[in-house]
Write a protein that holds these residues in place. Structure first.
Motif, mmCIF file in Angstrom:
data_model
loop_
_atom_site.group_PDB
_atom_site.id
_atom_site.type_symbol
_atom_site.label_atom_id
_atom_site.label_comp_id
_atom_site.label_asym_id
_atom_site.label_seq_id
_atom_site.Cartn_x
_atom_site.Cartn_y
_atom_site.Cartn_z
ATOM 1 N N ILE A 66 8.758 0.374 -7.420
ATOM 2 C CA ILE A 66 8.064 -0.395 -8.445
ATOM 3 C C ILE A 66 7.314 0.499 -9.431
ATOM 4 O O ILE A 66 7.664 0.587 -10.596
ATOM 5 N N PHE A 67 6.275 1.181 -8.973
ATOM 6 C CA PHE A 67 5.427 1.993 -9.853
ATOM 7 C C PHE A 67 5.415 3.443 -9.400
ATOM 8 O O PHE A 67 4.476 3.877 -8.727
ATOM 9 N N PRO A 68 6.430 4.226 -9.744
ATOM 10 C CA PRO A 68 6.380 5.648 -9.407
ATOM 11 C C PRO A 68 5.133 6.300 -10.017
ATOM 12 O O PRO A 68 4.797 6.059 -11.174
ATOM 13 N N ASP A 69 4.434 7.079 -9.210
ATOM 14 C CA ASP A 69 3.233 7.807 -9.646
ATOM 15 C C ASP A 69 2.033 6.907 -9.902
ATOM 16 O O ASP A 69 1.006 7.359 -10.417
ATOM 17 N N GLY A 70 2.127 5.615 -9.577
ATOM 18 C CA GLY A 70 0.974 4.736 -9.750
ATOM 19 C C GLY A 70 -0.154 5.130 -8.804
ATOM 20 O O GLY A 70 0.074 5.675 -7.729
ATOM 21 N N GLU A 71 -1.395 4.856 -9.222
ATOM 22 C CA GLU A 71 -2.553 5.267 -8.423
ATOM 23 C C GLU A 71 -3.716 4.333 -8.707
ATOM 24 O O GLU A 71 -3.975 3.985 -9.863
ATOM 25 N N LEU A 72 -4.418 3.937 -7.641
ATOM 26 C CA LEU A 72 -5.530 3.004 -7.782
ATOM 27 C C LEU A 72 -6.802 3.599 -7.202
ATOM 28 O O LEU A 72 -6.765 4.432 -6.302
ATOM 29 N N THR A 73 -7.923 3.145 -7.714
ATOM 30 C CA THR A 73 -9.226 3.424 -7.134
ATOM 31 C C THR A 73 -10.084 2.185 -7.321
ATOM 32 O O THR A 73 -9.612 1.180 -7.849
ATOM 33 N N GLY A 74 -11.330 2.227 -6.893
ATOM 34 C CA GLY A 74 -12.195 1.074 -7.015
ATOM 35 C C GLY A 74 -12.757 0.899 -8.420
ATOM 36 O O GLY A 74 -12.802 1.844 -9.218
ATOM 37 N N ALA A 75 -13.216 -0.322 -8.712
ATOM 38 C CA ALA A 75 -13.780 -0.604 -10.030
ATOM 39 C C ALA A 75 -15.017 0.240 -10.294
ATOM 40 O O ALA A 75 -15.287 0.622 -11.441
#
Length: 439
Positions: A334-343
């Motif tokens: 779906i999202f190669p290299d996607g990255e999340l963190t908190g708000a």
């Protein structure tokens, strides 16, 4: 340990190869609510279960054994080696909810060795992945640094250049691939997407004659809304060539050429500045947490003093630093290299870049509802979608949307809108004493 007599000999059960259903039973702490059947004739789980998962080939077993978790399941499912009955492939939400109920246990060393012997060496060699799967992280690294312009362009191409026709079936008339904001329980997806754009426009306090920059603009929904309903001169930028082409045609069809423009390119290549407002709707997830400082500094520099930024992005439910998840279903399909963190981390980054946070809200329930609505569209257009992109790709999207709806619903992930302003050199924000945008 029980003993079994085979061909007149007494044999320790621990030496007897396990059937696939027996392996599953050893790994589960409680009985499965889903019926499981395998090509070796074994089965487990409730006989009257509404959902049945069938492992049809040795290759399917190899996929699961060599990539445990979401990646192996996706590989077997996408290739058709694993089949599911009782749910529609366009929306296997009920399957994912049932799978969430499974309680796993870690086998001891002896049990692990017995499982490995039962599977055999052939099942422990990874089969080639489906062609829809992107390269592993180390192979992508050969194409350029993560979040370099070249690698970002390839990641966006993988996800967004599937087919505009397919996205029209999936997203509906708004062609909006970001979280909608539902004004009430009865609102349709289209009403909620209109409401989302209008809420952002009100938060940015758009007025006729203003200039808006929309980074990661997709098919130009925000650009067109701002131009049509607020008389704003709006510029959108997307790394997807197909999105840009579709958006420009729609802008022309609506007669908005004098006010609206969508460019194919990297937002970092925008040379114009002194914008009254900047919107970033669904881009932050793609830029990498380490790049937040330069990202928000760039957006700040694009604003005039007193100008506003609206950042709309998916986030984790906490701000604990975690390494980027590599090799899972989302990363490889779906999202190669996607990255999340908190708000909270997003707010810290924009504050450190010289922006002042003025309002924040979490809309995760709205995104659960949005993903469910997209899944309903996919089911309704299933035959046409399969004809357009192939059954494997359509199944990937069904699994992805169902997983996201489930994840937002149980707060594994969230969706945050953060409104900020660029104060002038004396700290004046030009912001009113109270918010004027309502809800």
């Amino acid at each position: 340990m029980s003993l079994t007599t085979i061909l007149g000999r007494t044999v320790d059960d621990a030496q007897t190869p396990l059937l696939l259903a027996e392996i599953l039973d050893l790994l589960l702490a409680e009985p499965s609510p889903v019926r499981f059947t395998a090509y070796d004739g074994s089965s487990t789980g409730r006989a009257d279960a509404e959902i049945t998962v069938s492992l049809n080939t040795p290759r399917a077993a190899a996929y699961l054994a060599t990539a445990p978790g979401s990646l192996g399941l996706a590989r077997a499912y996408v290739t058709g080696e694993l089949q599911v009955t009782g749910v529609h492939p366009g929306n296997p939400y009920a399957l994912l909810v049932a799978m969430d109920q499974l309680k796993w246990r870690r086998p001891d060393v002896r049990t692990t060795m017995r499982i490995a012997r039962s599977l055999g060496m052939k099942r422990l060699v990874p089969p080639p992945p489906p062609p829809q799967e992107t390269l592993p992280d180390w192979r992508r690294a050969l194409e350029g640094l993560r979040h370099s312009k070249i690698r970002d362009a390839e990641a966006i191409h993988h996800h967004y250049d599937v087919s505009n026709t397919f996205y029209e079936m999936l997203l509906g008339p708004s062609m909006t691939y970001t979280c909608a904001v539902y004004p009430n329980e009865q609102a349709t997806l289209e009403e909620a997407q209109y409401n989302k754009y209008d809420l952002i426009a009100r938060k940015l306090d758009l007025k006729p004659g203003m200039r808006l920059l929309d980074v990661g603009c997709g098919w130009g929904g925000m650009v067109r809304h701002a131009a049509e309903h607020y008389g704003v001169k709006a510029l959108g930028v997307t790394l997807s060539a197909e999105q840009a082409e579709w958006a420009q045609q729609e802008i022309k069809r609506q007669g908005l050429e004098d006010l609206a423009e969508v460019r194919f390119g990297d937002y970092r290549d925008v040379i114009e500045g002194d914008f009254d407002a900047v919107s970033s709707i669904g881009l932050t997830e793609h830029i990498g947490v380490r790049n937040y400082p330069s990202y928000f500094e760039f957006l700040r520099e694009k604003l005039r003093p007193g100008g506003r930024l609206l950042n709309h992005s998916i986030a984790r439910p906490d701000n604990i630093h975690r390494a980027r998840v590599k090799g899972g279903f989302i990363d490889r399909y779906i999202f190669p290299d996607g990255e999340l963190t908190g708000a909270g981390s997003v707010i810290v980054a924009l504050q450190n870049a010289g922006l002042e946070m003025r309002h924040e809200e979490n809309l995760r329930e709205h995104y659960a509802r949005t993903c469910a609505a997209w899944a309903e569209n996919l089911m309704a257009n299933w035959d046409a979608a399969v004809a357009e992109v192939g059954e494997a790709t359509a199944k990937i999207w069904g699994m992805y949307l169902a997983g996201c709806s489930n994840g937002f619903g149980k707060r594994q992930i969230e969706l945050h809108q953060i409104l900020a302003v660029r104060p002038d050199e004396r700290g004046h924000s030009q912001y009113p004493l109270r918010h004027t945008f309502g809800v």
